[in-house]
Write a protein that holds these residues in place. Structure first.
Motif, PDB file in Angstrom:
ATOM      1  N   SER A 136      -9.887   1.946   7.145  1.00 13.96           N
ATOM      2  CA  SER A 136     -11.039   2.430   6.394  1.00 13.96           C
ATOM      3  C   SER A 136     -10.855   3.923   6.156  1.00 13.96           C
ATOM      4  O   SER A 136      -9.967   4.554   6.734  1.00 13.96           O
ATOM      5  N   ALA A 137     -11.692   4.499   5.291  1.00 15.55           N
ATOM      6  CA  ALA A 137     -11.588   5.931   5.011  1.00 15.55           C
ATOM      7  C   ALA A 137     -11.767   6.721   6.303  1.00 15.55           C
ATOM      8  O   ALA A 137     -12.720   6.507   7.050  1.00 15.55           O
ATOM      9  N   ASN A 140      -5.705   7.824   7.605  1.00 14.08           N
ATOM     10  CA  ASN A 140      -6.168   7.700   6.226  1.00 14.08           C
ATOM     11  C   ASN A 140      -7.158   8.831   5.955  1.00 14.08           C
ATOM     12  O   ASN A 140      -8.322   8.753   6.320  1.00 14.08           O
ATOM     13  N   LEU A 197      -0.789   4.303  -1.676  1.00 19.75           N
ATOM     14  CA  LEU A 197      -1.977   4.819  -1.017  1.00 19.75           C
ATOM     15  C   LEU A 197      -1.636   5.560   0.264  1.00 19.75           C
ATOM     16  O   LEU A 197      -2.149   6.633   0.531  1.00 19.75           O
ATOM     17  N   THR A 211      -8.109   9.763   3.020  1.00 14.96           N
ATOM     18  CA  THR A 211      -8.631   9.582   1.670  1.00 14.96           C
ATOM     19  C   THR A 211     -10.045   9.012   1.734  1.00 14.96           C
ATOM     20  O   THR A 211     -10.564   8.709   2.804  1.00 14.96           O
ATOM     21  N   ASP A 212     -10.665   8.842   0.583  1.00 19.75           N
ATOM     22  CA  ASP A 212     -12.015   8.280   0.502  1.00 19.75           C
ATOM     23  C   ASP A 212     -12.000   6.774   0.266  1.00 19.75           C
ATOM     24  O   ASP A 212     -13.056   6.157   0.102  1.00 19.75           O
ATOM     25  N   THR A 213     -10.818   6.174   0.213  1.00 10.69           N
ATOM     26  CA  THR A 213     -10.714   4.741  -0.037  1.00 10.69           C
ATOM     27  C   THR A 213     -10.005   4.058   1.124  1.00 10.69           C
ATOM     28  O   THR A 213      -9.290   4.693   1.896  1.00 10.69           O
ATOM     29  N   SER A 214     -10.208   2.757   1.254  1.00 10.57           N
ATOM     30  CA  SER A 214      -9.562   1.996   2.320  1.00 10.57           C
ATOM     31  C   SER A 214      -8.304   1.313   1.791  1.00 10.57           C
ATOM     32  O   SER A 214      -8.122   1.167   0.586  1.00 10.57           O
ATOM     33  N   PHE A 215      -7.429   0.909   2.703  1.00  9.85           N
ATOM     34  CA  PHE A 215      -6.234   0.168   2.326  1.00  9.85           C
ATOM     35  C   PHE A 215      -5.771  -0.664   3.510  1.00  9.85           C
ATOM     36  O   PHE A 215      -6.221  -0.480   4.641  1.00  9.85           O
ATOM     37  N   THR A 216      -4.866  -1.585   3.248  1.00  7.61           N
ATOM     38  CA  THR A 216      -4.280  -2.419   4.294  1.00  7.61           C
ATOM     39  C   THR A 216      -2.785  -2.150   4.361  1.00  7.61           C
ATOM     40  O   THR A 216      -2.097  -2.148   3.339  1.00  7.61           O
ATOM     41  N   GLN A 264      -0.757   9.239   0.540  1.00  4.60           N
ATOM     42  CA  GLN A 264      -1.763  10.285   0.526  1.00  4.60           C
ATOM     43  C   GLN A 264      -2.282  10.597   1.928  1.00  4.60           C
ATOM     44  O   GLN A 264      -3.094  11.487   2.104  1.00  4.60           O
ATOM     45  N   VAL A 296       0.805  -1.216   0.000  1.00  5.35           N
ATOM     46  CA  VAL A 296       0.000   0.000   0.000  1.00  5.35           C
ATOM     47  C   VAL A 296       0.840   1.269   0.000  1.00  5.35           C
ATOM     48  O   VAL A 296       0.373   2.313   0.395  1.00  5.35           O
TER      49      VAL A 296
END
Length: 322
Positions: A102-103, A63, A34, A65-70, A37, A31
């Protein structure tokens, strides 16, 4: 909002925060693009330390941002810490190397640096901590005296007697705290009133030792999860609401409003003015925001939370009752 807000008891804290010399590098694999950001913040539990005080280092990743990541780490741990050009080795278990964001979610990792174990600070005065993750970075400073002592690890030779090693420990003002079993025997020695870095350099070629290193391993302590939610309504004023519920145990929510795009800093303090946790730090668009704060790891008592922007600051009091 024009001009500065009236001063509060905690209003000038950040003007007095002296920041310190620890470099934190976070290894990311799946990630990296991602997390670049997001927001990374490094804080400590106070700004001035007495001789031998433990140092609490907190690293927060948000996080925004509007998106999730791991976030996935390496085989040992996803975080590395460097203190005054001295590298420490954080160790994590398997279930402490992968974290879902999560976002709007924030996670704070807490590490304890013990001078009697790690032999730091290794110099006098101002110590600097820099945290980085991808292209994100943050720094904080403290003031602390140099510590003389720490733990070293040594490899033993079968041809050398126990009495010889005891004599060597005596010369270092060291005591045995751990001895391994097996064909390759090694021990941990706790040293007092000597620089462990100087001892390692001095005895690196000593015929009695197979090897000698400074042991600077950090055990994973804990991490705190918070979250942030935003509302698209654009407020007219910079404001900070009273947390709810209050008193709380152990979770509460803090609401605030940002009338224009700005850098903000939302920080929790104890009654002594020491930083407990930096909840948020970074650039935020106009809107209404709410942050969930979890005080599970804290003792009952009064705490303050302060919201700062380039235009001023607002501070409120909350009560944790367990």
């Amino acid at each position: 909002m024009g001009g500065k807000l009236p001063a509060t008891p905690l209003g000038n804290l950040n003007n007095h925060i002296m920041k310190k010399k620890v470099f934190i590098f976070i290894l990311l694999f799946s990630v990296k693009s991602l997390i670049a950001q997001g927001i990374l913040t490094v804080t400590t539990n106070k700004t001035n330390y007495a001789y031998g005080d433990s140092i609490v280092v907190r690293v927060t990743i948000t996080n925004n941002t509007d998106t999730s990541f791991t976030l996935i780490g390496s085989s040992t741990c996803f975080m590395r810490i460097k203190f005054n050009d001295i590298r420490l080795s954080p160790m994590c278990t398997l279930d402490q190397r992968e974290f879902f964001f999560s976002a709007g979610m924030s996670r704070t990792w807490i590490w304890y640096l013990y001078p009697k174990d790690h032999g730091i600070p290794n110099k006098e005065g101002v110590q600097k901590i820099v945290g980085s993750c991808g292209n994100l970075s943050d720094s904080v400073y403290i003031n602390a005296p140099k510590y003389r002592g720490g733990v070293i690890a040594v490899g033993l030779k079968e041809s050398i007697s126990a009495s010889v090693y005891q004599s060597l420990r005596d010369s270092m003002n060291a005591t045995l705290i751990y001895s391994s079993l097996g064909p390759k025997v090694y021990e941990y020695w706790r040293v007092v009133n000597h620089s462990i870095d100087s001892l390692v350099e001095k005895y690196s070629q000593d015929y009695r030792l197979d090897w000698i290193i400074v042991k600077r391993t950090l055990e994973f302590n804990k991490h705190i999860v918070t979250s942030i939610k935003s509302n698209p309504i654009i407020p007219s004023n910079f404001s900070l609401s009273q947390n709810y519920p209050n008193p709380f145990n152990p979770k509460t929510r803090i609401n605030f409003e940002v009338p224009q795009k700005t850098q903000i800093d939302l920080t929790i303090y104890d009654v002594k003015g020491s930083i407990v946790l930096n909840l948020l730090k970074g650039e935020y668009l106009p809107g209404q925001y709410s942050v969930d704060f979890d005080g599970s790891s804290l003792s009952s008592g009064v705490y303050y939370y302060q919201l700062k922007s380039f235009t001023g600051y607002l501070t409120k009091k909350m009560l944790l009752l367990k």
